[in-house]
Design an enzyme around this catalytic site. Structure first.
Site, mmCIF file in Angstrom:
data_model
loop_
_atom_site.group_PDB
_atom_site.id
_atom_site.type_symbol
_atom_site.label_atom_id
_atom_site.label_comp_id
_atom_site.label_asym_id
_atom_site.label_seq_id
_atom_site.Cartn_x
_atom_site.Cartn_y
_atom_site.Cartn_z
ATOM 1 N N PHE A 125 0.850 -1.198 0.000
ATOM 2 C CA PHE A 125 0.000 0.000 0.000
ATOM 3 C C PHE A 125 0.889 1.253 0.000
ATOM 4 C CE2 PHE A 125 -2.994 3.161 1.475
ATOM 5 C CZ PHE A 125 -4.164 2.784 0.847
ATOM 6 N N ASP A 195 1.146 -3.680 9.407
ATOM 7 C CA ASP A 195 -0.042 -2.906 9.076
ATOM 8 C C ASP A 195 -1.214 -3.888 8.987
ATOM 9 O OD1 ASP A 195 -2.126 -1.473 7.869
ATOM 10 O OD2 ASP A 195 -0.704 -0.105 6.912
ATOM 11 N N TYR A 220 -11.797 2.420 9.592
ATOM 12 C CA TYR A 220 -12.989 2.546 8.735
ATOM 13 C C TYR A 220 -13.208 1.357 7.808
ATOM 14 C CZ TYR A 220 -9.285 4.602 5.772
ATOM 15 O OH TYR A 220 -8.115 4.833 5.098
ATOM 16 N N LYS A 221 -12.365 0.335 7.877
ATOM 17 C CA LYS A 221 -12.560 -0.829 7.006
ATOM 18 C C LYS A 221 -13.441 -1.849 7.739
ATOM 19 C CE LYS A 221 -8.542 0.413 4.346
ATOM 20 N NZ LYS A 221 -7.093 0.401 4.249
ATOM 21 N N ARG A 369 -11.768 -6.086 -7.281
ATOM 22 C CA ARG A 369 -11.524 -6.508 -5.899
ATOM 23 C C ARG A 369 -12.864 -6.570 -5.169
ATOM 24 N NH1 ARG A 369 -8.114 -3.000 -1.482
ATOM 25 N NH2 ARG A 369 -9.966 -1.711 -1.716
#
Ligand code: PLP
Length: 410
Positions: A125, A195, A220-221, A369
């Site tokens: 990421f 992470d 927020y995921k 995805r």
């Protein structure tokens, strides 16, 4: 049994199926993007309205004590701890994932002087590498070395200060062996920063059992904390006294309200806070974390494997014919809770799916995805998505000019 009958049977036998009622998901929507923005908890609007009206509106500044606003970052950290296999005093909610990366990369470098490399995985990421580069540039005596995942074990040498890795890869969903890589890093004298943005709340994470040093993760995921929710960070208890945050704000001070002229870090995990937290955002995150209350983490992980496995079986039956190539690991123990498929028309297919109420996302250059959130997605969601993909490809309905148009957020 047809695919949809099998999906219904699996949903009927799902021990955590009732958790879906904890969310407000628009009728008919198949939401497969909870790995990017978790669905809204049903009680988030009322919970936030209460905080705004009663706490902010009526109790005003007394709320810092009366409603323990000041303790929220530690209390919410303690609620995240069991989801990542940590002790309650090893996790705090603070800032953003990017900011927390900066804090912990810098703290780790300071704890490993004379070691010039920050080792990371190529293609991970971007913000993680960007922040590591920022620290390296500021310090002047470190470089970021990004290598292919297979090359990581060999690349851990005596000049590595920190190994920085995503537990679950945001594109492929590949899941690293945390215990093995942590042990290898420690054998080389390096610290490891994990992470957990694409792991927490979906797949097993055992930070303490793996002897992990440091971790960050996203609110927020899968934690459902709302857009831009505060993030969290983990520092193993044994390291807390030795590490200091480079962002030495007053909320990490031992006694913020002594208004002392000198910075003295708080004991424990509290020292990794920086400035005044956004209480409104913490209130939303609290509702997100409450969606996990009373639910066995083992059941969450089993459901993740079941949903992704069921979807993969449907794709294997049909979609291979239409040129979708799995970019995620087949072994459920080696993947997270999302699946990615390479396809030359992944972007218009993603837009065409959204037009049918099936929301996934696109990662360039060619990945479709789809994320499966164990608390609210169903096997029937997975069946509908696979069915829609096949129908779009068979009929050519994906290939309309509107579906090719660019968007700023993908
Ligand atoms: C989502 C995500 C982030 C997000 O960082 P922000 O600071 O919240 O924008 C960072 N790293 C990884 C691996 C992610 O998946």
């Amino acid at each position: 049994m047809t695919g949809s009958d099998l999906a219904r049977a699996l949903d009927a036998a799902d021990p955590i199926a009732p958790a879906r009622d904890r969310f407000r998901i628009p009728d008919g929507l198949v939401y497969l993007d909870g790995n990017s923005l978790g669905a809204m908890p049903s009680d988030a609007p009322a919970g936030m309205a209460d905080l705004v009206e009663r706490q902010w509106g009526r109790d005003l500044i007394s709320s810092w004590n009366r409603h323990d606003w000041v303790g929220l970052p530690l209390r919410l950290g303690a609620r995240i701890a069991p989801l990542v296999g940590a002790a309650p005093d090893e996790v705090v909610v603070a800032d953003t994932t990017s900011t927390n990366l900066f804090k912990l990369v810098a703290a780790a470098c300071a704890a490993r002087p004379g070691r010039g490399r920050i080792l990371t995985e190529r293609g991970d990421f971007p913000t993680d590498a960007y922040m590591a580069h920022g620290v390296a540039t500021m310090l002047g005596d470190r470089v970021v070395d990004a290598v292919a995942p297979d090359a990581l074990p060999e690349a851990i040498g005596p000049d590595v200060a920190l190994v920085l890795l995503s537990h679950v890869h945001y594109r492929t969903g590949a899941r690293h062996d945390m215990a093995r890589l942590t042990a290898l890093a420690h054998a080389g004298g390096a610290l490891v920063l994990w992470d957990l943005s694409h792991s927490t709340g979906a797949v097993p994470v055992a930070l303490d059992a793996c002897d992990a040093d440091l971790a960050v993760g996203c609110g927020y995921k899968y934690l459902n904390g709302g857009p831009g929710a505060p993030a969290f960070l983990f520092v193993a208890r044994r390291l807390q006294p030795a590490l200091v945050s480079p962002l030495s704000g007053w909320f990490g001070h031992a006694a913020p309200f002594a208004f002392d002229g000198d910075y003295r870090p708080a004991d424990g995990i509290a020292r990794f806070q920086c400035g005044t937290p956004s209480v409104l955002a913490l209130a939303a995150l609290a509702r997100g974390l409450a969606t996990f209350d009373g639910i066995d983490p083992g059941a969450i992980h089993a459901k993740s494997a079941s949903l992704t496995g069921f979807f993969l079986d449907r794709m294997d039956e049909t979609a291979g014919l239409h040129g979708f190539a799995l970019a995620s690991p087949r072994d459920p123990a080696r993947r997270g809770s999302h699946l990615s498929f390479a396809h030359p028309h992944a972007w218009p297919v993603c837009r065409a799916l959204a037009a049918r109420g099936i929301v996934g996302d696109f990662r360039p250059p060619d990945l479709l995805r789809l994320g499966f959130a164990p608390l609210y997605n169903t096997h029937l969601d997975a069946w509908r998505a696979a069915d829609a993909i096949v129908d779009l490809m068979r009929t050519g309905a994906w290939d309309r000019p509107a579906f090719h148009a660019a968007a700023q957020v993908t």
